[in-house]
Scaffold this motif. Structure first.
Motif, PDB file in Angstrom:
ATOM      1  N   ILE A   1       4.533   0.263  -2.337  1.00  0.00           N
ATOM      2  CA  ILE A   1       3.128   0.064  -2.720  1.00  0.00           C
ATOM      3  C   ILE A   1       2.726   1.027  -3.831  1.00  0.00           C
ATOM      4  CG2 ILE A   1       0.739   0.077  -1.889  1.00  0.00           C
ATOM      5  CD1 ILE A   1       1.960  -0.318   0.967  1.00  0.00           C
ATOM      6  N   GLN A   2       3.088   2.281  -3.679  1.00  0.00           N
ATOM      7  CA  GLN A   2       2.665   3.326  -4.610  1.00  0.00           C
ATOM      8  C   GLN A   2       3.285   3.153  -6.000  1.00  0.00           C
ATOM      9  OE1 GLN A   2       0.380   5.526  -4.280  1.00  0.00           O
ATOM     10  NE2 GLN A   2       0.757   6.869  -6.029  1.00  0.00           N
ATOM     11  N   ASN A   3       4.540   2.735  -6.063  1.00  0.00           N
ATOM     12  CA  ASN A   3       5.236   2.654  -7.347  1.00  0.00           C
ATOM     13  C   ASN A   3       5.081   1.321  -8.050  1.00  0.00           C
ATOM     14  OD1 ASN A   3       6.657   5.309  -7.617  1.00  0.00           O
ATOM     15  ND2 ASN A   3       7.494   4.688  -5.646  1.00  0.00           N
ATOM     16  N   GLY A   4       4.611   0.312  -7.336  1.00  0.00           N
ATOM     17  CA  GLY A   4       4.363  -0.969  -7.989  1.00  0.00           C
ATOM     18  C   GLY A   4       3.216  -0.853  -8.976  1.00  0.00           C
ATOM     19  N   ASP A   5       3.166  -1.766  -9.925  1.00  0.00           N
ATOM     20  CA  ASP A   5       2.072  -1.756 -10.908  1.00  0.00           C
ATOM     21  C   ASP A   5       0.759  -2.190 -10.275  1.00  0.00           C
ATOM     22  OD1 ASP A   5       3.640  -1.204 -13.471  1.00  0.00           O
ATOM     23  OD2 ASP A   5       4.706  -2.949 -12.671  1.00  0.00           O
ATOM     24  N   ASP A   6       0.856  -2.948  -9.192  1.00  0.00           N
ATOM     25  CA  ASP A   6      -0.335  -3.506  -8.549  1.00  0.00           C
ATOM     26  C   ASP A   6      -0.035  -3.602  -7.058  1.00  0.00           C
ATOM     27  OD1 ASP A   6      -2.843  -4.910  -8.319  1.00  0.00           O
ATOM     28  OD2 ASP A   6      -1.742  -6.811  -8.309  1.00  0.00           O
ATOM     29  N   GLY A   7      -0.283  -2.512  -6.323  1.00  0.00           N
ATOM     30  CA  GLY A   7       0.132  -2.436  -4.931  1.00  0.00           C
ATOM     31  C   GLY A   7      -0.997  -2.669  -3.945  1.00  0.00           C
ATOM     32  N   TYR A   8      -0.673  -3.301  -2.831  1.00  0.00           N
ATOM     33  CA  TYR A   8      -1.666  -3.625  -1.802  1.00  0.00           C
ATOM     34  C   TYR A   8      -1.147  -3.248  -0.418  1.00  0.00           C
ATOM     35  CZ  TYR A   8      -3.379  -6.909  -5.393  1.00  0.00           C
ATOM     36  OH  TYR A   8      -3.832  -7.483  -6.550  1.00  0.00           O
ATOM     37  N   ALA A   9      -2.075  -2.855   0.448  1.00  0.00           N
ATOM     38  CA  ALA A   9      -1.793  -2.684   1.872  1.00  0.00           C
ATOM     39  C   ALA A   9      -2.824  -3.480   2.654  1.00  0.00           C
ATOM     40  CB  ALA A   9      -1.858  -1.213   2.266  1.00  0.00           C
ATOM     41  N   PRO A  10      -2.392  -4.336   3.589  1.00  0.00           N
ATOM     42  CA  PRO A  10      -3.380  -5.011   4.446  1.00  0.00           C
ATOM     43  C   PRO A  10      -4.142  -3.977   5.261  1.00  0.00           C
ATOM     44  CG  PRO A  10      -1.147  -5.384   5.233  1.00  0.00           C
ATOM     45  CD  PRO A  10      -1.012  -4.703   3.924  1.00  0.00           C
ATOM     46  N   VAL A  11      -5.404  -4.207   5.487  1.00  0.00           N
ATOM     47  CA  VAL A  11      -6.258  -3.205   6.125  1.00  0.00           C
ATOM     48  C   VAL A  11      -5.779  -2.836   7.529  1.00  0.00           C
ATOM     49  CG1 VAL A  11      -7.930  -4.826   7.127  1.00  0.00           C
ATOM     50  CG2 VAL A  11      -8.668  -2.532   6.422  1.00  0.00           C
ATOM     51  N   HIS A  12      -4.989  -3.704   8.155  1.00  0.00           N
ATOM     52  CA  HIS A  12      -4.460  -3.403   9.489  1.00  0.00           C
ATOM     53  C   HIS A  12      -3.191  -2.552   9.435  1.00  0.00           C
ATOM     54  CE1 HIS A  12      -2.526  -7.315   8.345  1.00  0.00           C
ATOM     55  NE2 HIS A  12      -1.450  -6.615   8.662  1.00  0.00           N
ATOM     56  N   GLY A  13      -2.688  -2.235   8.240  1.00  0.00           N
ATOM     57  CA  GLY A  13      -1.404  -1.578   8.104  1.00  0.00           C
ATOM     58  C   GLY A  13      -1.377  -0.125   8.550  1.00  0.00           C
ATOM     59  N   GLU A  14      -0.288   0.297   9.199  1.00  0.00           N
ATOM     60  CA  GLU A  14      -0.142   1.681   9.662  1.00  0.00           C
ATOM     61  C   GLU A  14      -0.050   2.651   8.487  1.00  0.00           C
ATOM     62  OE1 GLU A  14       3.401   3.057  11.482  1.00  0.00           O
ATOM     63  OE2 GLU A  14       4.693   2.319   9.886  1.00  0.00           O
ATOM     64  N   VAL A  15       0.394   2.180   7.333  1.00  0.00           N
ATOM     65  CA  VAL A  15       0.550   3.075   6.182  1.00  0.00           C
ATOM     66  C   VAL A  15      -0.784   3.694   5.778  1.00  0.00           C
ATOM     67  CG1 VAL A  15       0.266   1.251   4.436  1.00  0.00           C
ATOM     68  CG2 VAL A  15       1.615   3.288   3.885  1.00  0.00           C
ATOM     69  N   LEU A  16      -1.869   2.999   6.049  1.00  0.00           N
ATOM     70  CA  LEU A  16      -3.191   3.502   5.665  1.00  0.00           C
ATOM     71  C   LEU A  16      -3.649   4.659   6.541  1.00  0.00           C
ATOM     72  CD1 LEU A  16      -4.943   0.084   4.948  1.00  0.00           C
ATOM     73  CD2 LEU A  16      -4.269   1.797   3.265  1.00  0.00           C
ATOM     74  N   GLU A  17      -3.039   4.814   7.700  1.00  0.00           N
ATOM     75  CA  GLU A  17      -3.383   5.954   8.557  1.00  0.00           C
ATOM     76  C   GLU A  17      -2.930   7.265   7.929  1.00  0.00           C
ATOM     77  OE1 GLU A  17      -1.723   5.248  12.388  1.00  0.00           O
ATOM     78  OE2 GLU A  17      -2.605   3.245  12.578  1.00  0.00           O
ATOM     79  N   THR A  18      -1.831   7.207   7.185  1.00  0.00           N
ATOM     80  CA  THR A  18      -1.291   8.399   6.526  1.00  0.00           C
ATOM     81  C   THR A  18      -1.715   8.480   5.071  1.00  0.00           C
ATOM     82  OG1 THR A  18       0.630   8.263   7.991  1.00  0.00           O
ATOM     83  CG2 THR A  18       0.838   9.683   6.058  1.00  0.00           C
ATOM     84  N   TYR A  19      -1.835   7.322   4.423  1.00  0.00           N
ATOM     85  CA  TYR A  19      -2.201   7.267   3.004  1.00  0.00           C
ATOM     86  C   TYR A  19      -3.445   6.383   2.833  1.00  0.00           C
ATOM     87  CZ  TYR A  19       2.528   9.108   2.484  1.00  0.00           C
ATOM     88  OH  TYR A  19       3.666   9.882   2.587  1.00  0.00           O
ATOM     89  N   PRO A  20      -4.607   6.903   3.198  1.00  0.00           N
ATOM     90  CA  PRO A  20      -5.825   6.083   3.215  1.00  0.00           C
ATOM     91  C   PRO A  20      -6.329   5.691   1.831  1.00  0.00           C
ATOM     92  CG  PRO A  20      -6.351   8.368   3.687  1.00  0.00           C
ATOM     93  CD  PRO A  20      -4.860   8.272   3.696  1.00  0.00           C
ATOM     94  N   ASN A  21      -5.803   6.305   0.772  1.00  0.00           N
ATOM     95  CA  ASN A  21      -6.295   6.012  -0.568  1.00  0.00           C
ATOM     96  C   ASN A  21      -5.575   4.847  -1.238  1.00  0.00           C
ATOM     97  OD1 ASN A  21      -8.221   8.087  -0.498  1.00  0.00           O
ATOM     98  ND2 ASN A  21      -6.705   9.603  -1.146  1.00  0.00           N
ATOM     99  N   LEU A  22      -4.592   4.261  -0.577  1.00  0.00           N
ATOM    100  CA  LEU A  22      -3.949   3.073  -1.131  1.00  0.00           C
ATOM    101  C   LEU A  22      -4.950   1.924  -1.181  1.00  0.00           C
ATOM    102  CD1 LEU A  22      -0.526   3.115   0.764  1.00  0.00           C
ATOM    103  CD2 LEU A  22      -0.918   3.744  -1.624  1.00  0.00           C
ATOM    104  N   ARG A  23      -4.746   1.019  -2.126  1.00  0.00           N
ATOM    105  CA  ARG A  23      -5.629  -0.147  -2.174  1.00  0.00           C
ATOM    106  C   ARG A  23      -5.448  -0.982  -0.917  1.00  0.00           C
ATOM    107  NH1 ARG A  23      -4.900  -4.559  -6.809  1.00  0.00           N
ATOM    108  NH2 ARG A  23      -5.146  -2.681  -8.070  1.00  0.00           N
ATOM    109  N   ARG A  24      -6.544  -1.314  -0.278  1.00  0.00           N
ATOM    110  CA  ARG A  24      -6.487  -2.068   0.969  1.00  0.00           C
ATOM    111  C   ARG A  24      -7.243  -3.384   0.835  1.00  0.00           C
ATOM    112  NH1 ARG A  24      -8.966   1.553   5.392  1.00  0.00           N
ATOM    113  NH2 ARG A  24      -7.862   3.167   4.219  1.00  0.00           N
ATOM    114  N   THR A  25      -6.840  -4.348   1.637  1.00  0.00           N
ATOM    115  CA  THR A  25      -7.556  -5.622   1.658  1.00  0.00           C
ATOM    116  C   THR A  25      -8.857  -5.461   2.431  1.00  0.00           C
ATOM    117  OG1 THR A  25      -6.443  -6.331   3.679  1.00  0.00           O
ATOM    118  CG2 THR A  25      -5.398  -6.926   1.591  1.00  0.00           C
ATOM    119  N   LYS A  26      -9.733  -6.403   2.254  1.00  0.00           N
ATOM    120  CA  LYS A  26     -10.966  -6.423   3.025  1.00  0.00           C
ATOM    121  C   LYS A  26     -10.763  -7.112   4.366  1.00  0.00           C
ATOM    122  CE  LYS A  26     -13.929  -6.479  -1.104  1.00  0.00           C
ATOM    123  NZ  LYS A  26     -14.938  -7.248  -1.890  1.00  0.00           N
TER     124      LYS A  26
END
Length: 264
Positions: free
Chosen positions: A216-241
């Motif tokens: 997600i971080q290294n892609g040119d346009d990265g997304y994390a679904p809002v339910h994703g565990e990655v957001l618990e550690t990296y909350p500043n990633l772009r997330r879905t609504k």
């Protein structure tokens, strides 16, 4: 040339448990195992992916083993990507065949890490309690534990994860599966290899777990679904609504919208 390199489970495809949790409307069964229904995709996501696969490289990027990836009938019969990354980046498939140059590169890189057999042996001595049901080998590259999630303490998880990181291994807890993966076996590293080999100029990426962070971080346009565990550690990633299958649709609609804007 653009590409969409995306994780699969809990990003584009979902188990019945996830569907019950977040809701689902029209969907298609795409994986069974021994007569049991395993995974589904929303009809809308499938249609959007078909468009993506025609307009750019669609590259599934999964922690699933080669065998587990091949169980997903959608990607064998209907939407058939030229390239797929399996085993968390340990293998690349081209037209369904293992790309041997990449697999050989991974084997050489693994010499820098604690060997798989030694890692498992030491891990077993560190585990406290009887919360592990099975230890599974994944393509002889990494291991994952099937666990009794309600019987393992957070302190125990943190202790094992910290130890694993000290050995040069990446840990991740996803539902009832606890993954331990050597650092060289990395989704983004495999995608970066394809980026160079295919001359890709722009890569959209998506994923839900800690193992997807680099992707997600290294892609040119990265997304994390809002339910994703990655957001618990990296909350500043772009997330879905939206969550669940709606998140998958939101991600692909955004990508196609950008593609339409770029072409006008």
């Amino acid at each position: 040339m653009r590409a969409f390199a995306s994780d699969l489970d809990r990003t584009l495809i979902y188990s019945s448990k996830m569907m019950n949790q977040f809701g689902a409307e029209e969907f298609q069964l795409i994986e069974t195992l021994e007569g049991k229904e395993i995974s589904y995709i929303s009809n809308k996501t499938k249609n959007l992916l078909q468009t993506v696969n025609k307009e750019m490289h669609f590259i599934p990027v999964t922690t699933r083993t080669i065998e587990q990836y091949r169980r997903i009938t959608l990607f064998q019969n209907e939407i058939v990507p030229q390239y797929a990354v399996t085993s968390n980046g340990g293998h690349i498939l081209r037209n369904g065949i293992v790309l041997q140059d990449w697999s050989d590169h991974i084997k050489r890189s693994l010499k820098e890490c604690l060997p798989l057999e030694h890692f498992v042996r030491e891990l077993q001595t560190l585990v406290q309690g009887n919360w592990i049901e099975r230890i599974k080998d994944a393509d002889h590259l990494f291991v994952y534990l099937i666990i009794k999630r309600d019987q393992v303490l957070e302190e125990e998880v943190n202790r094992l994860f910290n130890w694993a990181r000290e050995q040069g291994w990446q840990p991740s807890l996803q539902g009832r599966k606890m993954y331990f993966i050597p650092a060289p076996v990395n989704k983004w590293k495999a995608v970066a290899y394809l980026k160079k080999e295919l001359g890709l100029t722009y890569i959209h990426t998506a994923g839900d777990s800690l193992l997807d962070y680099d992707l997600i971080q290294n892609g040119d346009d990265g997304y994390a679904p809002v339910h994703g565990e990655v957001l618990e550690t990296y909350p500043n990633l772009r997330r879905t609504k939206q969550s669940g299958m709606k998140a998958s649709e939101e991600i692909i609609e955004s990508i196609l919208s950008q593609l339409a804007s770029h072409s006008t």
